[in-house]
Design an enzyme around this catalytic site. Structure first.
Site, PDB file in Angstrom:
ATOM      1  N   THR A 287      21.580  73.066 -32.500  1.00  0.00           N
ATOM      2  CA  THR A 287      21.842  74.048 -33.667  1.00  0.00           C
ATOM      3  C   THR A 287      22.994  74.804 -33.028  1.00  0.00           C
TER       4      THR A 287
ATOM      5  N   GLY B 134      15.166  76.441 -28.247  1.00  0.00           N
ATOM      6  CA  GLY B 134      13.922  76.790 -27.571  1.00  0.00           C
ATOM      7  C   GLY B 134      14.047  76.599 -26.077  1.00  0.00           C
TER       8      GLY B 134
ATOM      9  N   GLU C 134      13.709  72.178 -37.407  1.00  0.00           N
ATOM     10  CA  GLU C 134      13.552  70.641 -37.545  1.00  0.00           C
ATOM     11  C   GLU C 134      13.848  70.223 -38.626  1.00  0.00           C
TER      12      GLU C 134
HETATM   13  C1  LIG Z   1       7.557  75.279 -29.054  1.00  0.00           C
HETATM   14  C2  LIG Z   1       6.305  74.435 -29.186  1.00  0.00           C
HETATM   15  C3  LIG Z   1       6.862  73.013 -29.032  1.00  0.00           C
HETATM   16  C4  LIG Z   1       5.880  72.146 -29.179  1.00  0.00           C
HETATM   17  C5  LIG Z   1       6.490  70.592 -29.450  1.00  0.00           C
HETATM   18  C6  LIG Z   1       5.540  69.724 -29.643  1.00  0.00           C
HETATM   19  C7  LIG Z   1       5.516  69.233 -30.795  1.00  0.00           C
HETATM   20  C8  LIG Z   1       6.543  69.539 -31.706  1.00  0.00           C
HETATM   21  C9  LIG Z   1       5.856  70.426 -32.772  1.00  0.00           C
HETATM   22  C10 LIG Z   1       6.746  71.392 -33.025  1.00  0.00           C
HETATM   23  C11 LIG Z   1       8.173  71.803 -33.091  1.00  0.00           C
HETATM   24  C12 LIG Z   1       8.267  72.913 -32.181  1.00  0.00           C
HETATM   25  C13 LIG Z   1       9.469  73.526 -32.006  1.00  0.00           C
HETATM   26  C14 LIG Z   1      10.413  73.812 -32.872  1.00  0.00           C
HETATM   27  C15 LIG Z   1      11.515  72.820 -32.285  1.00  0.00           C
HETATM   28  C16 LIG Z   1      12.521  72.934 -33.484  1.00  0.00           C
HETATM   29  C17 LIG Z   1      13.915  71.840 -32.707  1.00  0.00           C
HETATM   30  C18 LIG Z   1      14.820  72.129 -33.913  1.00  0.00           C
HETATM   31  O1  LIG Z   1      14.941  72.653 -34.910  1.00  0.00           O
HETATM   32  S1  LIG Z   1      16.233  70.799 -33.288  1.00  0.00           S
HETATM   33  C19 LIG Z   1      17.411  70.844 -34.607  1.00  0.00           C
HETATM   34  C20 LIG Z   1      16.657  70.373 -36.035  1.00  0.00           C
HETATM   35  N1  LIG Z   1      17.806  70.509 -36.887  1.00  0.00           N
HETATM   36  C21 LIG Z   1      17.770  69.492 -38.040  1.00  0.00           C
HETATM   37  O2  LIG Z   1      16.700  68.929 -38.229  1.00  0.00           O
HETATM   38  C22 LIG Z   1      19.162  69.451 -38.737  1.00  0.00           C
HETATM   39  C23 LIG Z   1      18.697  68.816 -40.174  1.00  0.00           C
HETATM   40  N2  LIG Z   1      20.042  68.201 -40.550  1.00  0.00           N
HETATM   41  C24 LIG Z   1      19.908  66.784 -40.609  1.00  0.00           C
HETATM   42  O3  LIG Z   1      18.908  66.084 -40.119  1.00  0.00           O
HETATM   43  C25 LIG Z   1      20.914  66.060 -41.287  1.00  0.00           C
HETATM   44  O4  LIG Z   1      22.009  66.851 -41.120  1.00  0.00           O
HETATM   45  C26 LIG Z   1      20.764  65.543 -42.688  1.00  0.00           C
HETATM   46  C27 LIG Z   1      20.315  66.624 -43.598  1.00  0.00           C
HETATM   47  C28 LIG Z   1      19.814  64.380 -42.450  1.00  0.00           C
HETATM   48  C29 LIG Z   1      22.192  65.241 -42.983  1.00  0.00           C
HETATM   49  O5  LIG Z   1      22.760  64.415 -42.034  1.00  0.00           O
HETATM   50  P1  LIG Z   1      24.114  63.748 -42.588  1.00  0.00           P
HETATM   51  O6  LIG Z   1      24.996  64.572 -43.232  1.00  0.00           O
HETATM   52  O7  LIG Z   1      24.545  62.890 -41.288  1.00  0.00           O
HETATM   53  O8  LIG Z   1      23.512  62.513 -43.478  1.00  0.00           O
HETATM   54  P2  LIG Z   1      23.753  62.341 -44.841  1.00  0.00           P
HETATM   55  O9  LIG Z   1      25.312  62.161 -45.478  1.00  0.00           O
HETATM   56  O10 LIG Z   1      23.040  63.212 -45.627  1.00  0.00           O
HETATM   57  O11 LIG Z   1      23.016  60.930 -45.333  1.00  0.00           O
HETATM   58  C30 LIG Z   1      23.560  59.684 -44.877  1.00  0.00           C
HETATM   59  C31 LIG Z   1      22.813  58.625 -44.843  1.00  0.00           C
HETATM   60  O12 LIG Z   1      21.935  59.013 -43.850  1.00  0.00           O
HETATM   61  C32 LIG Z   1      20.574  58.795 -43.853  1.00  0.00           C
HETATM   62  N3  LIG Z   1      19.996  59.546 -42.877  1.00  0.00           N
HETATM   63  C33 LIG Z   1      20.162  60.862 -42.616  1.00  0.00           C
HETATM   64  N4  LIG Z   1      19.062  61.371 -41.628  1.00  0.00           N
HETATM   65  C34 LIG Z   1      18.713  60.181 -41.324  1.00  0.00           C
HETATM   66  C35 LIG Z   1      17.452  60.000 -40.284  1.00  0.00           C
HETATM   67  N5  LIG Z   1      17.277  60.841 -39.333  1.00  0.00           N
HETATM   68  N6  LIG Z   1      16.939  58.643 -40.228  1.00  0.00           N
HETATM   69  C36 LIG Z   1      17.678  57.686 -41.111  1.00  0.00           C
HETATM   70  N7  LIG Z   1      18.404  57.842 -41.920  1.00  0.00           N
HETATM   71  C37 LIG Z   1      19.040  59.262 -41.956  1.00  0.00           C
HETATM   72  C38 LIG Z   1      20.269  59.270 -45.404  1.00  0.00           C
HETATM   73  O13 LIG Z   1      19.346  59.096 -45.740  1.00  0.00           O
HETATM   74  C39 LIG Z   1      21.514  58.763 -45.958  1.00  0.00           C
HETATM   75  O14 LIG Z   1      21.198  57.496 -46.307  1.00  0.00           O
HETATM   76  P3  LIG Z   1      21.830  56.807 -47.686  1.00  0.00           P
HETATM   77  O15 LIG Z   1      21.208  57.796 -48.794  1.00  0.00           O
HETATM   78  O16 LIG Z   1      21.095  55.444 -47.622  1.00  0.00           O
HETATM   79  O17 LIG Z   1      23.304  56.791 -47.577  1.00  0.00           O
HETATM   80  C1  LIG Z   2      11.488  79.161 -34.686  1.00  0.00           C
HETATM   81  C2  LIG Z   2      12.924  78.189 -34.510  1.00  0.00           C
HETATM   82  C3  LIG Z   2      12.843  77.430 -33.347  1.00  0.00           C
HETATM   83  C4  LIG Z   2      13.998  76.243 -33.503  1.00  0.00           C
HETATM   84  N1  LIG Z   2      14.415  75.797 -32.327  1.00  0.00           N
HETATM   85  C5  LIG Z   2      15.348  75.086 -32.135  1.00  0.00           C
HETATM   86  C6  LIG Z   2      15.417  74.208 -31.151  1.00  0.00           C
HETATM   87  O1  LIG Z   2      14.901  74.038 -30.080  1.00  0.00           O
HETATM   88  N2  LIG Z   2      16.729  73.583 -31.000  1.00  0.00           N
HETATM   89  C7  LIG Z   2      17.640  73.499 -32.130  1.00  0.00           C
HETATM   90  O2  LIG Z   2      18.934  72.810 -31.820  1.00  0.00           O
HETATM   91  N3  LIG Z   2      17.639  74.235 -32.937  1.00  0.00           N
HETATM   92  C8  LIG Z   2      16.588  74.971 -33.367  1.00  0.00           C
HETATM   93  N4  LIG Z   2      16.210  75.823 -34.269  1.00  0.00           N
HETATM   94  C9  LIG Z   2      17.312  75.933 -35.354  1.00  0.00           C
HETATM   95  C10 LIG Z   2      16.861  74.983 -36.509  1.00  0.00           C
HETATM   96  O3  LIG Z   2      16.834  73.876 -36.493  1.00  0.00           O
HETATM   97  C11 LIG Z   2      18.044  75.658 -37.785  1.00  0.00           C
HETATM   98  O4  LIG Z   2      17.649  77.012 -38.108  1.00  0.00           O
HETATM   99  C12 LIG Z   2      17.492  74.519 -38.934  1.00  0.00           C
HETATM  100  O5  LIG Z   2      17.767  73.278 -38.924  1.00  0.00           O
HETATM  101  C13 LIG Z   2      18.130  75.224 -40.367  1.00  0.00           C
HETATM  102  O6  LIG Z   2      19.498  75.104 -40.015  1.00  0.00           O
HETATM  103  P1  LIG Z   2      20.253  76.467 -40.487  1.00  0.00           P
HETATM  104  O7  LIG Z   2      19.788  77.547 -39.694  1.00  0.00           O
HETATM  105  O8  LIG Z   2      21.819  76.406 -40.421  1.00  0.00           O
HETATM  106  O9  LIG Z   2      19.969  76.906 -42.147  1.00  0.00           O
HETATM  107  P2  LIG Z   2      20.705  76.770 -43.170  1.00  0.00           P
HETATM  108  O10 LIG Z   2      21.221  75.329 -43.764  1.00  0.00           O
HETATM  109  O11 LIG Z   2      22.198  77.602 -42.911  1.00  0.00           O
HETATM  110  O12 LIG Z   2      20.042  77.343 -44.607  1.00  0.00           O
HETATM  111  C14 LIG Z   2      20.302  78.470 -45.191  1.00  0.00           C
HETATM  112  C15 LIG Z   2      20.257  77.763 -46.779  1.00  0.00           C
HETATM  113  O13 LIG Z   2      21.138  77.050 -46.933  1.00  0.00           O
HETATM  114  C16 LIG Z   2      20.521  76.092 -47.735  1.00  0.00           C
HETATM  115  N5  LIG Z   2      21.074  74.696 -47.642  1.00  0.00           N
HETATM  116  C17 LIG Z   2      21.883  74.398 -46.283  1.00  0.00           C
HETATM  117  N6  LIG Z   2      22.367  73.077 -46.842  1.00  0.00           N
HETATM  118  C18 LIG Z   2      21.997  72.844 -48.110  1.00  0.00           C
HETATM  119  C19 LIG Z   2      22.218  71.521 -48.808  1.00  0.00           C
HETATM  120  N7  LIG Z   2      22.702  70.350 -48.542  1.00  0.00           N
HETATM  121  N8  LIG Z   2      21.716  71.686 -50.255  1.00  0.00           N
HETATM  122  C20 LIG Z   2      21.152  72.564 -50.457  1.00  0.00           C
HETATM  123  N9  LIG Z   2      20.715  73.868 -49.837  1.00  0.00           N
HETATM  124  C21 LIG Z   2      21.205  73.841 -48.745  1.00  0.00           C
HETATM  125  C22 LIG Z   2      19.193  76.242 -46.953  1.00  0.00           C
HETATM  126  O14 LIG Z   2      18.183  75.310 -48.099  1.00  0.00           O
HETATM  127  C23 LIG Z   2      18.610  77.350 -46.840  1.00  0.00           C
HETATM  128  O15 LIG Z   2      18.143  77.904 -47.927  1.00  0.00           O
HETATM  129  C24 LIG Z   2      15.145  76.650 -34.489  1.00  0.00           C
HETATM  130  C25 LIG Z   2      14.980  77.528 -35.638  1.00  0.00           C
HETATM  131  C26 LIG Z   2      13.953  78.228 -35.513  1.00  0.00           C
HETATM  132  C27 LIG Z   2      13.558  79.415 -36.719  1.00  0.00           C
END
Ligand SMILES: CCCCC/C=C\C/C=C\C/C=C\CCCCC(=O)SCCNC(=O)CCNC(=O)[C@H](O)C(C)(C)COP(=O)(O)OP(=O)(O)OC[C@H]1O[C@@H](n2cnc3c(N)ncnc32)[C@H](O)[C@@H]1OP(=O)(O)O
Ligand SMILES: Cc1cc2nc3c(=O)[nH]c(=O)nc-3n(C[C@H](O)[C@H](O)[C@H](O)COP(=O)(O)OP(=O)(O)OC[C@H]3O[C@@H](n4cnc5c(N)ncnc54)[C@H](O)[C@@H]3O)c2cc1C
Length: 593
Positions: free
Chosen positions: A69, A108, A351
């Site tokens: 992110t 994180g 996530e």
């Molecule tokens: C601290 C304690 C930790 C403990 C750890 C232990 C366990 C863990 C438990 C808890 C977690 C703990 C801590 C928190 C950690 C948090 C870490 C983070 O937040 S990391 C960052 C996370 N960020 C995201 O998740 C970003 C979300 N966005 C996306 O995933 C993508 O942007 C998207 C929304 C999926 C869109 O991707 P994109 O634009 O590239 O694709 P589209 O154009 O929408 O779709 C095209 C096509 O691709 C398919 N697809 C998309 N993603 C996937 C996938 N992952 N796998 C398979 N296919 C995928 C999608 O379905 C489309 O298909 P089609 O319709 O057939 O074309």
């Molecule tokens: C506690 C915590 C821990 C985290 N840890 C990590 C980490 O370890 N590593 C890491 O990389 N990231 C981490 N993150 C970041 C996290 O993964 C992002 O905040 C998360 O993926 C959401 O993305 P964003 O912040 O850009 O939200 P945004 O997408 O900007 O969301 C804002 C609003 O926009 C809307 N929106 C966005 N796109 C669309 C769409 N296509 N259609 C409709 N609505 C839409 C959402 O629904 C939401 O209401 C962490 C976040 C938190 C809160």
């Protein structure tokens, strides 16, 4: 780590349970290392890279996190701006944060804990961008933990929760890493800079799918812990007269308290079974993917997205209900519930922000609906989409599992059809595809929630019908399963009734059944929460302690408040007394005037 070796913990699940028990309230600063960094090295690195780095990670010689992110992008991965440009002269990638919005933000434990990161960056080689890929980056000196030259790293400041996790920011200034630090299991950059593309570009998203599956289990863990606290406290707390002139009643004997808590108890059991089911599906499909069979990758992605969003939303709402059902003491940190909430509510965002995740699942459902309309075969979990929507419910007084699953199938099939028809109508009106989609996303979110709800009800019923369980336990679990399903219908009656699927008599049956089940479950409520076997050390709750000595614990907890370290606080001398003296002087003056 050594302690786990001593205890002989070999499986990652046992290790995770031990870690959570060791740091039950303040999440471990090594959670992302063990939960995301090491597993991603295993799954996204080549065999050689895994052999080199995984042992270092597992032995904590290398401590890492997942840095994806940025300030400007979290959801839209394809919009990430960090660049990794290949330099064939030096066989290195040059990492750079070209804009303010490209600064990595949120990862994180990046602020102070880790010495390595898995960085998601746009890969450039031979002047062409090949999209986002993962790179292993050393961010601190392994000798003295100082930040590596070319990096700016810091903490992002206080958050709602996650106090044990130092979420940070990280800025790259032409920072060089070896070519072989790109995780190359699926995509590669050769020495000459040639790019070898993966079978599917989304394979680099694999780590997120894995964590979403973990989070479904987290939703169970956190909701069930809050339910344990609230149910045990409701058995101890006596308040008001249920019978005029009688003794004060256990608050658990009020029907309203039962209606708040028992469906959440049932939901906890439903989510545990759903999380186990999700994990089994993940294990099977991810091993297929590792063997090169990507056929079920879309189904896994859709299910992981949907359940992660559905279960975290429901768990967070439920934890708040548990807190409020404990009255004033629920609002105190002494209850343990505020911390549970503060740490899990972030899961509705991290996530994959829940709405965005639900829309990913909705997109999959939309495609499957069209395939179903064409008579094409559908994966088993989706076959309900071809349900005959003209059929009405056969539900009777017994509210059989079969009639309940049929109701949830009908509701989800109908709602997916409504959303898809709106999308198709929008297209027929001449809207472009993306507008036709966007203008139908609200009904698609509702339909996807119904889809996830069906998965959980059907999974619960399937397990009860397949597992060998002693009759007494089976009877109680069946009551919980029926309560979960009937309560879900009663609370969403409009969605089940919109096409007249239930008749009036059946609605009355359901409303009677949900209240009758509260009475059935009341005698076993405490036993059902005790069955989760959470030790007091893990709950850290004066209200939910096993021995029920709530008031004694609250009194001791209060006396331990730091404010009680002195009888008169310094604020009296610094502010209160001067203010009062000033008031009395001004009063003397006004008296003289
Ligand atoms: C601290 C304690 C930790 C403990 C750890 C232990 C366990 C863990 C438990 C808890 C977690 C703990 C801590 C928190 C950690 C948090 C870490 C983070 O937040 S990391 C960052 C996370 N960020 C995201 O998740 C970003 C979300 N966005 C996306 O995933 C993508 O942007 C998207 C929304 C999926 C869109 O991707 P994109 O634009 O590239 O694709 P589209 O154009 O929408 O779709 C095209 C096509 O691709 C398919 N697809 C998309 N993603 C996937 C996938 N992952 N796998 C398979 N296919 C995928 C999608 O379905 C489309 O298909 P089609 O319709 O057939 O074309
Ligand atoms: C506690 C915590 C821990 C985290 N840890 C990590 C980490 O370890 N590593 C890491 O990389 N990231 C981490 N993150 C970041 C996290 O993964 C992002 O905040 C998360 O993926 C959401 O993305 P964003 O912040 O850009 O939200 P945004 O997408 O900007 O969301 C804002 C609003 O926009 C809307 N929106 C966005 N796109 C669309 C769409 N296509 N259609 C409709 N609505 C839409 C959402 O629904 C939401 O209401 C962490 C976040 C938190 C809160």
């Amino acid at each position: 780590m050594d302690r786990m070796e001593e205890l002989g913990f070999r499986s990652e699940t046992d290790r995770q349970i031990f870690r959570e028990a060791a740091a039950p309230v303040e999440l471990s600063p090594f959670g992302l290392h063990s939960g995301m960094f090491v597993p991603t090295l295993e799954r996204q690195g080549t065999p050689e890279q895994s052999r080199k780095w995984v042992p270092l990670g597992k032995s904590f010689k290398m401590i890492g996190t997942y840095a994806q992110t940025e300030l400007g992008h979290g959801t839209f991965i394809r919009g990430l701006e960090t660049t990794a440009t290949f330099d064939p002269e030096t066989q290195e990638f040059i990492l750079d944060s070209p804009t303010l919005s490209s600064i990595k933000y949120w990862p994180g434990n990046v602020a102070k804990t880790v010495n390595h990161c898995l960085v998601m960056a746009q890969l450039y080689t031979q002047g062409k961008c090949h999209g986002t890929h993962l790179f292993l980056v050393q961010v601190r000196n392994m000798e003295d933990h100082t930040i590596m030259p070319g990096l700016e790293i810091g903490d992002i400041g206080p958050k709602l929760g996650f106090d044990g996790v130092d979420n940070g920011f990280m800025r790259f200034n032409k920072y060089r890493i070896p070519r072989m630090n790109m995780l190359m299991r699926y995509a590669k950059v050769l020495e000459n800079g040639d790019y070898i593309k993966p079978k599917n570009a989304k394979l680099t998203y694999g780590a997120m799918v894995m964590i979403r599956v973990f989070i479904v289990m987290d939703a169970f863990k956190t909701l069930s812990r809050a339910a344990v606290i609230a149910v045990r406290y409701s058995a101890v707390r006596r308040q008001s007269e249920l019978r005029p002139g009688g003794e004060e009643a256990q608050v658990m004997d009020y029907q309203t308290q039962q209606y708040k808590l028992f469906p959440l108890l049932a939901t906890s059991y439903a989510f545990l079974l759903a999380a186990e089911g999700m994990s089994q599906i993940y294990a099977k499909i991810s091993s297929d993917i590792e063997r090169g069979n990507l056929e079920d990758m879309p189904q896994l992605h859709a299910l992981a997205c949907g359940l992660k969003a559905f279960c975290t939303w429901v768990a967070c709402e439920g934890i708040e209900v548990c807190r409020m059902s404990c009255g004033g003491h629920g609002y105190s940190h002494a209850s343990g519930i505020p911390k549970i909430y503060a740490n899990i509510v972030g899961a509705c965002t991290y996530e994959g922000e829940n709405t965005v995740m639900m829309l990913q699942t909705a997109r999959y459902l939309s495609k499957c609906y069209i395939r179903g309309q064409r008579g094409e075969s559908l994966p088993e979990l989706i076959q309900y989409l071809t349900t005959d929507l003209n059929v009405k419910s056969t539900l009777g007084e017994d509210c059989s599992f079969e009639s309940l699953v049929a109701a949830y199938s009908h509701r989800a099939a109908r709602m997916v059809a409504v959303a898809c028809k709106l999308q198709q109508t929008n297209k027929k009106k001449g809207m472009a595809g993306h507008d036709a989609w966007n203008k139908s996303t609200v009904p698609f979110i509702a339909a996807t929630k119904a889809h996830c709800h069906l998965f959980i009800v059907r999974n619960f019923v399937t397990i009860l019908s397949q597992k060998k369980i002693d009759p007494a336990t089976h009877n109680v679990l069946s009551q919980l399963c029926t309560l979960y399903a009937v309560y879900g219908i009663v609370e969403n009656m409009g969605e089940f009734m919109q096409d007249g699927y239930f008749n009036q008599d059946q609605v009355s049956i359901l409303n009677r059944k949900v209240l009758a089940l509260l009475e059935d479950i009341r005698p076993n409520a405490v036993a059902l929460v005790d069955a989760f076997d959470y030790p007091d050390h893990l709950l850290q709750s004066c209200l939910g302690r096993y021995d029920g000595q709530v008031y004694e614990a609250l009194y001791e907890y209060s006396k331990s408040s730091p404010l009680n370290n002195t009888d008169i606080h310094s604020s009296y001398y610094n502010y209160i007394r001067p203010m009062m003296q000033k008031r009395s002087e001004s009063k003397n003056i006004s008296a003289k005037l």
